[in-house]
Design an enzyme around this catalytic site. Structure first.
Site, short mmCIF file in Angstrom:
data_model
loop_
_atom_site.label_atom_id
_atom_site.label_comp_id
_atom_site.label_asym_id
_atom_site.label_seq_id
_atom_site.Cartn_x
_atom_site.Cartn_y
_atom_site.Cartn_z
N HIS A 125 0.83 -1.21 0.00
CA HIS A 125 0.00 0.00 0.00
C HIS A 125 0.86 1.26 0.00
O HIS A 125 0.41 2.33 0.38
CB HIS A 125 -0.94 0.00 1.22
N ASN A 230 -2.23 -13.13 15.14
CA ASN A 230 -3.14 -11.99 15.20
C ASN A 230 -3.86 -11.94 16.54
O ASN A 230 -4.04 -12.97 17.20
CB ASN A 230 -4.16 -12.06 14.06
N1 APR Z 1 -0.62 -8.07 17.61
C1 APR Z 1 -1.38 -8.84 16.79
N2 APR Z 1 -2.52 -8.41 16.18
C2 APR Z 1 -2.87 -7.12 16.42
C3 APR Z 1 -2.13 -6.26 17.25
C4 APR Z 1 -0.96 -6.79 17.86
N3 APR Z 1 -0.18 -6.06 18.68
N4 APR Z 1 -2.76 -5.05 17.28
C5 APR Z 1 -3.85 -5.16 16.48
N5 APR Z 1 -3.92 -6.40 15.98
C6 APR Z 1 -4.88 -6.94 15.01
C7 APR Z 1 -6.26 -6.36 15.10
O1 APR Z 1 -7.04 -7.09 16.03
C8 APR Z 1 -6.76 -6.55 13.66
O2 APR Z 1 -7.30 -7.85 13.48
O3 APR Z 1 -4.39 -6.56 13.73
C9 APR Z 1 -5.49 -6.42 12.83
C10 APR Z 1 -5.37 -5.07 12.15
O4 APR Z 1 -6.40 -4.99 11.18
P1 APR Z 1 -6.71 -3.58 10.47
O5 APR Z 1 -6.79 -2.53 11.49
O6 APR Z 1 -7.87 -3.80 9.55
O7 APR Z 1 -5.40 -3.29 9.63
P2 APR Z 1 -5.02 -3.92 8.24
O8 APR Z 1 -5.50 -5.33 8.12
O9 APR Z 1 -3.56 -3.69 8.04
O10 APR Z 1 -5.82 -2.97 7.22
C11 APR Z 1 -5.57 -3.15 5.84
O11 APR Z 1 -6.91 -1.19 5.39
O12 APR Z 1 -7.52 1.02 5.71
C12 APR Z 1 -6.74 0.16 4.96
O13 APR Z 1 -4.83 0.83 3.82
C13 APR Z 1 -5.29 0.51 5.09
O14 APR Z 1 -3.41 -1.01 4.91
C14 APR Z 1 -4.66 -0.78 5.57
C15 APR Z 1 -5.68 -1.83 5.15
#
Ligand code: APR
Length: 284
Positions: A125, A230
């Site tokens: 991204h 996760n």
């Molecule tokens: N350890 C493990 N898992 C974690 C931690 C941690 N310390 N902190 C948060 N999480 C988990 C959350 O519970 C969630 O399931 O990581 C996941 C993050 O998910 P999102 O917030 O949706 O982030 P992501 O999957 O990277 O989003 C993808 O969405 O908005 C767009 O471009 C943006 O790249 C991003 C994309």
């Protein structure tokens, strides 16, 4: 959990082409909010997500205004530039140094894998520390363009040094295509991998969320193992795309996996494997 960590370490130490796919959950322990977790940016501020969906349209309609707003307005990005990697990032960098992790494909724009020392990082991204040409995909360090001066002299947007096209942030906005080079290399990595670690992502954003499903399709041919690390189950867990989930924090689990890998890959010191070697052990 300890058993799954040991099992994962065993699989990593025997893998031929392990790949890590990461998301915002990798960076929450660096103080950067994720998007959809309980304290996520979109969770707490749906309006910010709606605004984010407009960014790409705004750029296409009026690149100059996009740049003025980017340079003068407040951004949900917060202070990514000064963020620091956490033990989860360092753990993946160490696996790469041990030649046991071939690449990281990240959705994160925060550059923390690179700051932790990972060399083969595909910024799916984009990367907040780069600009990218809208016409030819060439990438540049923003420091090359004296952006404040361009703003003051009403000479925005910055133009590509290669093709004179308009530059934008390297960040891939919603509805913007993944840069062709990154998309191609990511698919090649998924095609080659026999082990996929999926760390800190809700796995709901496409096309990134298709990569684990592509790996699953290859599973029938070359038994690709898919492991999630996760804080919570995701659609990959529920749909059986991942073989198992190690539920918890990436900053705690990944370093434990690396420690277990080291136990499996360090040479036994009792007895030397090289014939007629006069190593220290013999002299004792
Ligand atoms: N350890 C493990 N898992 C974690 C931690 C941690 N310390 N902190 C948060 N999480 C988990 C959350 O519970 C969630 O399931 O990581 C996941 C993050 O998910 P999102 O917030 O949706 O982030 P992501 O999957 O990277 O989003 C993808 O969405 O908005 C767009 O471009 C943006 O790249 C991003 C994309």
């Amino acid at each position: 959990m300890e058993e799954l960590i040991a099992k994962t370490a065993e699989l990593i130490s025997k893998s031929k082409h392990a790949v890590a796919l990461t998301g915002a959950g990798m960076s929450t322990e660096s103080g950067i909010s994720d998007f959809r977790g309980p304290n996520g940016i979109w969770t707490k501020n749906p309006e910010a997500e709606r605004q984010a969906y407009q960014s790409y349209y705004k750029f296409q309609q009026n690149p100059k205004q996009y740049w003025i707003e980017r340079m003068t307005g407040t951004s949900w990005l917060g202070d990514l530039i000064n963020a620091l990697p956490n033990p989860g990032h360092f753990a993946l960098a160490e696996l790469e140094k041990m030649a046991l992790l071939k690449s990281v494909i990240t959705q994160n724009i925060d550059n923390l894998h690179q700051k932790a020392g990972s060399l083969r990082v595909l910024d799916y991204h984009g990367n907040v520390s780069l600009l990218r040409c809208f016409s030819c995909d060439a990438r540049f360090d923003p420091a090359e363009f004296e952006l404040a001066r361009l703003l003051a002299e009403d000479r925005l947007p910055p133009l590509c040094r290669k093709c004179n096209g308009v530059l934008k942030s390297d960040i891939v906005h919603f509805n913007e295509a993944i840069p062709a080079d990154v998309a191609r290399e990511s698919q090649a990595e998924v095609g080659k991998c026999d082990l996929m670690l999926i760390c800190g992502t809700s796995a709901v954003v496409h096309p990134f969320a298709l990569l684990p499903r592509m790996a699953k399709q290859y599973q029938s041919k070359k038994k690709t193992i898919i492991i999630e690390i996760n804080a919570e189950p995701t659609p990959l867990t529920e749909e059986g795309i991942s073989d198992y989930l190690i539920q918890g924090k990436t900053g705690m689990i990944l370093p434990k996996i690396v420690e277990e890998v080291k136990k499996r890959t360090s040479k036994p010191i009792s007895g030397c494997e090289i014939s007629n070697c006069h190593c220290l052990l013999d002299e004792k």
